[in-house]
Design a protein around this motif. Structure first.
Motif, PDB file in Angstrom:
ATOM      1  N   ALA A   1      43.283  30.619 -60.868  1.00  0.00           N
ATOM      2  CA  ALA A   1      42.421  29.431 -60.819  1.00  0.00           C
ATOM      3  C   ALA A   1      41.050  29.745 -60.228  1.00  0.00           C
ATOM      4  N   ASP A   2      41.007  30.613 -59.221  1.00  0.00           N
ATOM      5  CA  ASP A   2      39.725  30.920 -58.563  1.00  0.00           C
ATOM      6  C   ASP A   2      38.798  31.759 -59.425  1.00  0.00           C
ATOM      7  N   SER A   3      39.324  32.380 -60.468  1.00  0.00           N
ATOM      8  CA  SER A   3      38.494  33.261 -61.301  1.00  0.00           C
ATOM      9  C   SER A   3      37.823  32.530 -62.456  1.00  0.00           C
TER      10      SER A   3
ATOM     11  N   TYR B   1      37.871  34.226 -67.115  1.00  0.00           N
ATOM     12  CA  TYR B   1      39.096  34.011 -66.351  1.00  0.00           C
ATOM     13  C   TYR B   1      39.822  35.329 -66.144  1.00  0.00           C
ATOM     14  N   THR B   2      40.710  35.341 -65.147  1.00  0.00           N
ATOM     15  CA  THR B   2      41.609  36.465 -64.947  1.00  0.00           C
ATOM     16  C   THR B   2      42.987  36.028 -65.409  1.00  0.00           C
ATOM     17  N   VAL B   3      43.594  36.842 -66.252  1.00  0.00           N
ATOM     18  CA  VAL B   3      44.952  36.563 -66.744  1.00  0.00           C
ATOM     19  C   VAL B   3      45.901  37.603 -66.154  1.00  0.00           C
TER      20      VAL B   3
ATOM     21  N   SER C   1      43.931  41.321 -66.308  1.00  0.00           N
ATOM     22  CA  SER C   1      42.640  41.586 -66.948  1.00  0.00           C
ATOM     23  C   SER C   1      41.697  40.417 -66.738  1.00  0.00           C
ATOM     24  N   TYR C   2      40.419  40.743 -66.738  1.00  0.00           N
ATOM     25  CA  TYR C   2      39.358  39.745 -66.642  1.00  0.00           C
ATOM     26  C   TYR C   2      38.748  39.643 -68.026  1.00  0.00           C
TER      27      TYR C   2
END
Length: 165
Positions: free
Chosen positions: A65-67, A78-80, A92-93
């Motif tokens: 959420a913070d990414s 986003y970061t997954v 990954s970003y």
């Protein structure tokens, strides 16, 4: 009187010409420019929001959420985090461009909390991907419903939290 009548007949033509100029300026092909992506802090377990991809996979999918960010270029970044059934994690970003239905990989996360730049940094089409594609799920269900960008990170987080399984 003839001059006045001639002027009155010319007014609609002048207005029409002005409208055509407006349309031309409005629809002018303005080239899209991507802003520079900044790597977020490494994801923390407390910030991970699960999201559903398909019942056909045993993998678990999360977004940090913070990414999440929505840039001025309208890219949702986003970061997954993907947890395989055996416990292995892939981090990954990435970026997702709703306007064109494309995704891009920026970096990979490592167990020590560091990032490494991805080698393939081209935008790729996600619309033709399989039902098991988390990119397709993020595009269709969370970040680009009906092809329309979420407006903010807050909206993206709300959509993820509403549609979790």
């Amino acid at each position: 009187m003839k001059i006045l009548l001639a002027l009155l007949l010319c007014l609609p033509l002048a207005a029409h010409a002005e409208w055509l100029d407006f349309d031309h300026e409005f629809e002018q092909d303005k080239s899209w420019v991507e802003i520079a992506a900044r790597l977020p802090p490494y994801p923390k377990a407390a910030n991970l929001i699960p999201f559903d991809v398909s019942s056909a996979t045993r993998n678990k999918f999360f977004i940090d959420a913070d990414s999440i960010s929505v840039g001025t270029d309208k890219v949702v970044r986003y970061t997954v985090v993907i947890e395989a059934a055996g416990g292995a994690k892939n981090i990954s970003y990435e970026g997702l461009r709703c306007e064109t239905g494309e995704r891009r990989l920026y970096a990979y996360g490592h167990d020590d909390g560091s990032w490494s730049k991805a080698r393939n940094v081209q935008w790729e089409n996600i619309r033709v991907r399989s039902l098991l594609s988390y990119h397709k799920a993020l595009y269709e269900d969370y970040f680009c419903p009906d092809g329309i960008n979420v407006r903010s990170a807050k909206e993206a987080v709300e959509r993820l939290r509403r549609r979790t399984y």
